[in-house]
Structure formats: structure tokens, C-alpha cells
Design an enzyme around this catalytic site. Sequence first.
Site, PDB file in Angstrom:
ATOM      1  N   GLY A  10      -5.334  59.997 -12.517  1.00 28.66           N
ATOM      2  CA  GLY A  10      -4.308  59.034 -12.922  1.00 28.66           C
ATOM      3  C   GLY A  10      -4.579  58.714 -14.379  1.00 28.66           C
ATOM      4  O   GLY A  10      -5.694  58.294 -14.730  1.00 28.66           O
ATOM      5  N   HIS A 176      -8.577  42.046  -1.936  1.00 25.73           N
ATOM      6  CA  HIS A 176      -7.976  41.842  -3.255  1.00 25.73           C
ATOM      7  C   HIS A 176      -6.514  41.492  -3.040  1.00 25.73           C
ATOM      8  O   HIS A 176      -5.690  42.341  -2.795  1.00 25.73           O
ATOM      9  CB  HIS A 176      -8.107  43.129  -4.069  1.00 25.73           C
ATOM     10  CG  HIS A 176      -7.512  43.019  -5.436  1.00 25.73           C
ATOM     11  ND1 HIS A 176      -7.942  42.103  -6.351  1.00 25.73           N
ATOM     12  CD2 HIS A 176      -6.532  43.730  -6.041  1.00 25.73           C
ATOM     13  CE1 HIS A 176      -7.242  42.264  -7.471  1.00 25.73           C
ATOM     14  NE2 HIS A 176      -6.385  43.239  -7.306  1.00 25.73           N
TER      15      HIS A 176
HETATM   16  P1  A3D Z   1       0.481  53.602 -14.248  1.00 30.12           P
HETATM   17  O1  A3D Z   1       0.433  53.312 -15.703  1.00 30.12           O
HETATM   18  O2  A3D Z   1       1.815  53.764 -13.591  1.00 30.12           O
HETATM   19  O3  A3D Z   1      -0.403  54.910 -13.963  1.00 30.12           O
HETATM   20  C1  A3D Z   1      -0.434  55.536 -12.741  1.00 30.12           C
HETATM   21  C2  A3D Z   1      -0.451  57.032 -13.006  1.00 30.12           C
HETATM   22  O4  A3D Z   1      -0.631  57.720 -11.768  1.00 30.12           O
HETATM   23  C3  A3D Z   1       0.842  57.571 -13.629  1.00 30.12           C
HETATM   24  O5  A3D Z   1       0.566  58.189 -14.862  1.00 30.12           O
HETATM   25  C4  A3D Z   1       1.354  58.583 -12.589  1.00 30.12           C
HETATM   26  O6  A3D Z   1       1.972  59.738 -13.161  1.00 30.12           O
HETATM   27  C5  A3D Z   1       0.068  58.939 -11.874  1.00 30.12           C
HETATM   28  N1  A3D Z   1       0.254  59.534 -10.561  1.00 30.12           N
HETATM   29  C6  A3D Z   1       1.184  59.245  -9.613  1.00 30.12           C
HETATM   30  N2  A3D Z   1       1.020  60.055  -8.545  1.00 30.12           N
HETATM   31  C7  A3D Z   1      -0.054  60.828  -8.814  1.00 30.12           C
HETATM   32  C8  A3D Z   1      -0.740  61.854  -8.093  1.00 30.12           C
HETATM   33  N3  A3D Z   1      -0.324  62.231  -6.869  1.00 30.12           N
HETATM   34  N4  A3D Z   1      -1.803  62.444  -8.669  1.00 30.12           N
HETATM   35  C9  A3D Z   1      -2.216  62.081  -9.900  1.00 30.12           C
HETATM   36  N5  A3D Z   1      -1.614  61.134 -10.636  1.00 30.12           N
HETATM   37  C10 A3D Z   1      -0.542  60.516 -10.086  1.00 30.12           C
HETATM   38  O7  A3D Z   1      -0.302  52.472 -13.415  1.00 30.12           O
HETATM   39  P2  A3D Z   1      -1.617  51.641 -13.871  1.00 30.12           P
HETATM   40  O8  A3D Z   1      -2.550  52.549 -14.519  1.00 30.12           O
HETATM   41  O9  A3D Z   1      -1.179  50.396 -14.564  1.00 30.12           O
HETATM   42  O10 A3D Z   1      -2.146  51.197 -12.417  1.00 30.12           O
HETATM   43  C11 A3D Z   1      -2.665  52.149 -11.533  1.00 30.12           C
HETATM   44  C12 A3D Z   1      -2.933  51.551 -10.156  1.00 30.12           C
HETATM   45  O11 A3D Z   1      -3.941  50.532 -10.263  1.00 30.12           O
HETATM   46  C13 A3D Z   1      -1.731  50.875  -9.500  1.00 30.12           C
HETATM   47  O12 A3D Z   1      -1.702  51.185  -8.119  1.00 30.12           O
HETATM   48  C14 A3D Z   1      -2.016  49.387  -9.694  1.00 30.12           C
HETATM   49  O13 A3D Z   1      -1.395  48.594  -8.712  1.00 30.12           O
HETATM   50  C15 A3D Z   1      -3.515  49.373  -9.549  1.00 30.12           C
HETATM   51  N6  A3D Z   1      -4.195  48.192 -10.106  1.00 30.12           N
HETATM   52  C16 A3D Z   1      -5.229  47.695  -9.384  1.00 30.12           C
HETATM   53  C17 A3D Z   1      -5.925  46.597  -9.839  1.00 30.12           C
HETATM   54  C18 A3D Z   1      -7.058  46.056  -9.041  1.00 30.12           C
HETATM   55  O14 A3D Z   1      -7.669  45.076  -9.422  1.00 30.12           O
HETATM   56  C19 A3D Z   1      -7.450  46.695  -7.797  1.00 30.12           C
HETATM   57  C20 A3D Z   1      -5.561  45.989 -11.057  1.00 30.12           C
HETATM   58  C21 A3D Z   1      -4.509  46.525 -11.773  1.00 30.12           C
HETATM   59  C22 A3D Z   1      -3.812  47.636 -11.274  1.00 30.12           C
END
Ligand code: A3D
Length: 320
Positions: A10, A176
Site C-alpha cells: 500500500g 481501535h
Molecule cells: P490511501 O491513501 O487510500 O492508500 C491506500 C492504498 O492502498 C492506495 O494507494 C490503494 O491503491 C492501495 N490498495 C488498494 N487495494 C490494494 C491491494 N489489493 N494491494 C495493494 N495495494 C492496494 O489510504 P491511507 O494510506 O490513508 O490509509 C490506509 C489504511 O490505513 C486505511 O484502511 C485506513 O483506514 C487505515 N488507517 C488506520 C489507522 C489506524 O490507526 C489503525 C490510522 C489511519 C488510517
Amino acid sequence: MARTKIALIGSGMIGGTLAHIAAQKELGDIVLFDIAEGIPQGKALDIAESAPIDGYGSRLKGTQDYKDIEGADVCIVTAGVPRKPGMSRDDLLGVNLKVMKAVGEGIGRYASNAFVICITNPLDAMVWALQKFSGLPHARVVGMAGILDSARFRYFLAEEFDVSVESVTAFVLGGHGDTMVPLVRYSTVAGVPLPDLVEMGWTTQERLDAIVERTRKGGGEIVALLKTGSAYYAPAASAIQMAESYLKDQKMVLPCAAHLTGQYGVEDMYVGVPIVIGENGVERVVEVKFTAEEKAMFDHSVAAVRELTDACVKLEPALK
Ligand code: A3D
């Protein structure tokens, strides 16, 4: 000696930030993986081009091929979709469960010796599913959430008391989500517990309750401000602390989503608890005693996580 390799599955907002911090700290060579073509390659190149200025030697590569994560020492998983305003973390379950299947299988095939940190939401259910899909030992698959929740709590408390964030320690347990359990009794300013600080007149119970509530909803506060996604700087910093504790065998005590096998009365679930992270991954679960009120809050939080893992099993019966 082989160079340390960190795979970021990701490469979105958190993935890119992770790559930047890991490179600046020279934690190892970095592979950014994503299904979105060009994104991991573009971020890898952009960060690599900052190396001559910042002076670090980490090598970076972007890819769509799981083979490139082969032999990774650490994998940090952010693949999936984040929240938009009005969404709860749980709304992401169906989409992100499918992503965990693909990612778990990729890690299981190419990086089965890695220490795996999951960040994808809904966190406690996704890390539980990721471990099963990957087949890696429980001690090497953990979820990042508690460090972030504690950091938010510490920041709000430091603001309230007008002291350095470094003088504030915080203890946050449970799933969480809005049911997380900030334990005021174990949270301190330089060792002085918060209830004592209320007695000393540093704050009032009402103000402390409001800070606890703000901590519980800390993720939503950022989502409402950003409008296009969720927090990424502090989540990335939190996961890097876990990776560093593993790679350097620091044995830091950190609140993380860890697999429980009877501790706190919980069986086969991932829930936020303090753990020791060292060269063997999760080396110990720290089990503290609860008051009746704390236990009720913790059990309520665990029940919310259980609902989500049950929902995962309904969607993917093989997870049972
Ligand atoms: P974002 O910037 O959308 O990045 C996610 C990436 O995952 C994108 O670039 C997508 O293309 C990629 N992706 C989607 N499907 C796949 C796949 N099958 N294989 C590989 N890559 C893929 O999101 P983000 O970076 O802001 O957040 C990522 C995740 O973290 C989300 O689920 C959020 O909800 C989570 N998150 C968790 C916390 C915690 O404290 C646990 C805090 C903030 C965000």
C-alpha cells in the site's frame, strides 16, 4: 551481510509517509508495493531524489509485483481504502477484507520470515484476518493502533497541562475505535497518575473526561478536517516505532493489537494491549489488573471487535 529490507504494501498517504520516514532513518532498503500503477514507482523515485539532499543511503523501489518483496524483514500493510467523512472504520470491512486476502497470500508466499505490521482498518479485525491469510506466526503479525491512540491522548494532555509531550505517558487499551479504553489510572505526567493531578487541581474531572472522549474520536476529528481521507503522519510515525523496536531488538513496551490466547480473558482475537516488541516479534503481553469499571469498558470494546471478526468469517468462511 544482507541489507535490511522493508516492504510497504500500500503506497497511499500512509505508505508514502512510511517510506519517507524509513528512508530518513536509514532503517533499510524500501520496496513500495501498490496495485495502482505508477504510484509506488513515482513515490519511490521522488523520495530517492531527496536522498542526495538529506544524505541517506536507503535504496527505494516501486512495484506491482509481489516477487519484489521477497525476503523482506518487515512488511507494513496499509493497502485498502481509508474512511471518508460520515464513514465508520467498520464500513470498510467488506472491501478491505478482500484486500487482506490478496496481501496475506503475497506475504505468505514471498516474505514468510517478516515481522508484519497491519494498519488497514477496521484494524483489529483486519490484522486477525491478515494473520490467517498469511499463515505467519501470531508473534510476527501485529496491528498498529494503540501507539497512535496513546500519542493523541498524550498530546491532548500535554496541551492541557502545558508540559512537554515527552513528560506525559498514556495507557490506551482495547479495540481501535470509539470503544477504546484510555486508562487514566495508568496515564501520568512524570509518573504522577492523572487522578492525582485532578486532586492537585491541575485539571478537573470534567476536562479530563472531555480529553478521553476527544482521544476516542481522534481519528474522526482528522477525517472531518481533511475531508478526502484519514490521518497519515502520526499513524506512519507509530508503525515506524514498532518496526524499529523489532529491527533493533529494543524491547520497547508498546500498546499494539496483539493476538491473545487467554490473556485478559480473551481467546483467539487481536485486541490492543501493551506488548514487548523485540527480535522475536511479540515477546510478551503485559497483563495489568483492572478495576470493575475498567473491566466493563474493556469487555465492551472486545465485544465490538468480536462482532467484526464474526462478520469477517461470514464473508470468508475459510477464516474460521
Ligand atoms: P490511501 O491513501 O487510500 O492508500 C491506500 C492504498 O492502498 C492506495 O494507494 C490503494 O491503491 C492501495 N490498495 C488498494 N487495494 C490494494 C491491494 N489489493 N494491494 C495493494 N495495494 C492496494 O489510504 P491511507 O494510506 O490513508 O490509509 C490506509 C489504511 O490505513 C486505511 O484502511 C485506513 O483506514 C487505515 N488507517 C488506520 C489507522 C489506524 O490507526 C489503525 C490510522 C489511519 C488510517
